[in-house]
Design an enzyme around this catalytic site. Structure first.
Site, PDB file in Angstrom:
ATOM      1  N   ALA A 116       0.923  -0.985   0.024  1.00 20.97           N
ATOM      2  CA  ALA A 116       0.186   0.148  -0.073  1.00 20.97           C
ATOM      3  C   ALA A 116       1.040   1.228  -0.099  1.00 20.97           C
ATOM      4  O   ALA A 116       1.236   1.696   0.968  1.00 20.97           O
ATOM      5  CB  ALA A 116      -0.852  -0.093   0.945  1.00 20.97           C
ATOM      6  N   VAL A 117       1.364   1.443  -1.195  1.00 17.65           N
ATOM      7  CA  VAL A 117       2.322   2.604  -1.400  1.00 17.65           C
ATOM      8  C   VAL A 117       1.702   3.707  -2.049  1.00 17.65           C
ATOM      9  O   VAL A 117       0.691   3.814  -2.698  1.00 17.65           O
ATOM     10  CB  VAL A 117       3.656   2.136  -2.166  1.00 17.65           C
ATOM     11  CG1 VAL A 117       4.605   3.311  -2.413  1.00 17.65           C
ATOM     12  CG2 VAL A 117       4.318   1.023  -1.644  1.00 17.65           C
ATOM     13  N   TYR A 121      -2.379   4.315  -2.476  1.00 20.11           N
ATOM     14  CA  TYR A 121      -3.006   2.849  -2.563  1.00 20.11           C
ATOM     15  C   TYR A 121      -3.389   2.757  -1.018  1.00 20.11           C
ATOM     16  O   TYR A 121      -4.189   1.606  -0.690  1.00 20.11           O
ATOM     17  CB  TYR A 121      -2.047   1.986  -3.230  1.00 20.11           C
ATOM     18  CG  TYR A 121      -2.346   1.737  -4.433  1.00 20.11           C
ATOM     19  CD1 TYR A 121      -2.938   0.588  -5.216  1.00 20.11           C
ATOM     20  CD2 TYR A 121      -1.988   2.646  -5.304  1.00 20.11           C
ATOM     21  CE1 TYR A 121      -3.171   0.451  -6.526  1.00 20.11           C
ATOM     22  CE2 TYR A 121      -1.936   2.640  -6.897  1.00 20.11           C
ATOM     23  CZ  TYR A 121      -2.714   1.439  -7.440  1.00 20.11           C
ATOM     24  OH  TYR A 121      -2.960   1.289  -8.618  1.00 20.11           O
ATOM     25  N   ASP A 180      -3.204  -7.923  -4.328  1.00 20.51           N
ATOM     26  CA  ASP A 180      -3.371  -6.521  -4.684  1.00 20.51           C
ATOM     27  C   ASP A 180      -4.223  -5.944  -3.576  1.00 20.51           C
ATOM     28  O   ASP A 180      -5.359  -6.543  -3.526  1.00 20.51           O
ATOM     29  CB  ASP A 180      -3.616  -6.364  -6.004  1.00 20.51           C
ATOM     30  CG  ASP A 180      -2.625  -6.608  -7.112  1.00 20.51           C
ATOM     31  OD1 ASP A 180      -1.514  -7.010  -6.575  1.00 20.51           O
ATOM     32  OD2 ASP A 180      -2.899  -6.172  -8.465  1.00 20.51           O
ATOM     33  N   VAL A 181      -3.886  -4.766  -3.168  1.00 23.37           N
ATOM     34  CA  VAL A 181      -4.513  -4.211  -2.069  1.00 23.37           C
ATOM     35  C   VAL A 181      -5.942  -3.609  -2.633  1.00 23.37           C
ATOM     36  O   VAL A 181      -6.796  -3.304  -1.896  1.00 23.37           O
ATOM     37  CB  VAL A 181      -3.642  -3.097  -1.255  1.00 23.37           C
ATOM     38  CG1 VAL A 181      -3.471  -1.814  -2.140  1.00 23.37           C
ATOM     39  CG2 VAL A 181      -4.446  -2.927   0.041  1.00 23.37           C
ATOM     40  N   ASP A 182      -5.976  -3.256  -4.118  1.00 26.54           N
ATOM     41  CA  ASP A 182      -6.986  -2.591  -4.408  1.00 26.54           C
ATOM     42  C   ASP A 182      -8.006  -3.484  -4.940  1.00 26.54           C
ATOM     43  O   ASP A 182      -8.517  -3.662  -6.025  1.00 26.54           O
ATOM     44  CB  ASP A 182      -6.732  -1.684  -5.628  1.00 26.54           C
ATOM     45  CG  ASP A 182      -5.729  -2.355  -6.532  1.00 26.54           C
ATOM     46  OD1 ASP A 182      -5.155  -3.298  -6.217  1.00 26.54           O
ATOM     47  OD2 ASP A 182      -5.716  -1.990  -7.854  1.00 26.54           O
ATOM     48  N   HIS A 194      -5.738 -16.170 -14.954  1.00 24.45           N
ATOM     49  CA  HIS A 194      -6.045 -14.358 -15.310  1.00 24.45           C
ATOM     50  C   HIS A 194      -7.454 -14.602 -16.032  1.00 24.45           C
ATOM     51  O   HIS A 194      -7.671 -15.368 -16.815  1.00 24.45           O
ATOM     52  CB  HIS A 194      -5.053 -13.873 -16.256  1.00 24.45           C
ATOM     53  CG  HIS A 194      -5.194 -12.539 -16.228  1.00 24.45           C
ATOM     54  ND1 HIS A 194      -6.056 -11.696 -16.783  1.00 24.45           N
ATOM     55  CD2 HIS A 194      -4.264 -11.619 -16.029  1.00 24.45           C
ATOM     56  CE1 HIS A 194      -5.983 -10.712 -17.033  1.00 24.45           C
ATOM     57  NE2 HIS A 194      -4.674 -10.211 -16.287  1.00 24.45           N
ATOM     58  N   GLY A 239      -8.801 -12.603 -18.058  1.00 21.54           N
ATOM     59  CA  GLY A 239      -8.819 -12.135 -19.543  1.00 21.54           C
ATOM     60  C   GLY A 239      -8.515 -13.189 -20.568  1.00 21.54           C
ATOM     61  O   GLY A 239      -8.617 -13.083 -21.548  1.00 21.54           O
ATOM     62  N   GLU A 260       4.587 -10.003 -13.103  1.00 22.01           N
ATOM     63  CA  GLU A 260       3.610 -11.239 -13.640  1.00 22.01           C
ATOM     64  C   GLU A 260       4.444 -11.932 -14.978  1.00 22.01           C
ATOM     65  O   GLU A 260       4.010 -13.263 -15.035  1.00 22.01           O
ATOM     66  CB  GLU A 260       2.490 -10.504 -14.165  1.00 22.01           C
ATOM     67  CG  GLU A 260       1.493 -11.352 -14.599  1.00 22.01           C
ATOM     68  CD  GLU A 260       0.231 -10.715 -14.674  1.00 22.01           C
ATOM     69  OE1 GLU A 260      -0.667 -10.591 -13.855  1.00 22.01           O
ATOM     70  OE2 GLU A 260      -0.385 -10.391 -15.870  1.00 22.01           O
TER      71      GLU A 260
END
Length: 344
Positions: free
Chosen positions: A113-114, A117, A202-204, A224, A226, A291
């Protein structure tokens, strides 16, 4: 039905705990299984007890008494190397959580969380407390350059937050690439003594539904969203031979997201970190940063469990029929506003 059927210790010696979990948890329905923790490798296994429903004779059971749990015919539930491919309807959540609770694993969750974020921490943590490995021991390791912005969250029993300092970044690509570096350092200095499994997330993101023990394995990767319906020709692998993340055009099983993945505290973090450092020395950056390196690692070090896109969807995309439940989803956001270099 049969109760407390004895499995002699010499049989258990033939198989690792992970093999038993792989075989029973992901393919067979049963009532209860008990064995020693993975860390007790030097301890003599004792007689173990199993309750099997539908056993023809009390006190005895055979493989035929175990019922195959198929559940889904619209998706593949196993990879071509015979690892479970986990979808809703291919496992019994009550049974598998009960099995792992007997092992009482310590689970670490690492998020960065930079910069801006940190605003996503509250939603991530509060939803995780509601849905992520509920009633298990969990430590959230929050790597941030803004300690004062870490929210106070009410946590369940056996759950805690550890905040670790990291420097700020001027590019979002550097934030992504640095995750493996900070993970490697933190594992060696601290996490190795405090956890049995580590998830990188991922924090988001927000949890929307149960994310349970079916996700645990020595190496769990997530398809993934997608690319899970496409062929390798469409996978965004690193195709430049000068990069350490290079994957030849005729190779590749799946394309995995780096936004959620986990497993034992082994060499994958260090591998991806070192490979990205080698690329940097050669003035190249893999097309999708960590990734890309992760996908190369997983190509030659097969996951022991593959999780369907249920385990990371995105609020950007419509949910198709084969995704029966969204367990965690990435949030819609203005990348140009939250990223340090304006999303570029």
């Amino acid at each position: 039905s049969c109760h407390h059927t004895i499995i002699p210790s010499f049989i258990l010696k033939l198989f690792s705990n992970d093999f038993i979990l792989h075989f029973l948890n992901n393919y067979w329905v049963f009532s209860f299984f008990s064995f020693c923790k993975p860390c007790d490798n030097n301890r003599e296994p004792e007689l173990k007890f199993v309750e099997i429903e539908g056993c023809s004779e009390k006190g005895r059971w055979t493989i035929g008494d175990l019922k195959m749990q198929t559940g889904r015919t619209d998706v593949n539930a196993v990879t071509n190397w015979n690892a479970p491919l986990v979808w809703e309807g291919t496992f019994d959540p009550v049974v598998i959580d009960a099995i792992y609770k007997r092992l009482d694993p310590r689970v670490a969750v690492m998020v960065l969380a930079v910069g801006k974020y940190t605003r996503f921490l509250k939603g991530f943590l509060e939803s995780a407390e509601k849905y992520f490995l509920v009633d298990f021991r969990v430590t959230y390791y929050i790597f941030t350059d803004n300690k004062q912005d870490v929210p106070k969250i009410e946590l369940g029993t056996g759950r805690k937050i550890t905040v670790l300092d990291v420097p700020s970044a001027t590019r979002w690509q550097d934030v992504v690439l640095s995750r493996m570096k900070w993970a490697t350092i933190a594992i060696d200095k601290q996490i190795r003594n405090e956890a049995d499994y580590l998830f990188m997330m991922d924090v988001d993101s927000i949890f929307h539904s149960r994310f349970g023990a079916e996700s645990l394995s020595p190496l769990s990767a997530v398809l993934h969203r997608g690319y899970y319906k496409t062929t390798r020709n469409d996978f965004p692998y690193e195709r430049r031979g000068t990069s350490k993340a290079y994957i030849p055009p005729d190779e590749g099983d799946y394309y995995y997201t780096a936004a959620v993945w986990g497993g034992y505290l082994e060499e994958m973090y260090k591998y991806c970190y070192k490979q990205s450092e080698e690329d940097a020395k050669n003035n190249i950056e893999a097309v999708w940063q960590e990734e890309s390196h992760l996908n190369r690692y997983l190509l030659y070090n097969k996951p022991t469990k593959v999780l369907s896109p249920e385990y990371l969807w995105a609020d950007y995309d419509q949910v198709p029929e084969d995704i029966r439940v969204v367990r965690i989803s990435q949030l819609v956001k203005n990348y140009a506003e939250v990223r340090p270099n304006g999303g570029q």
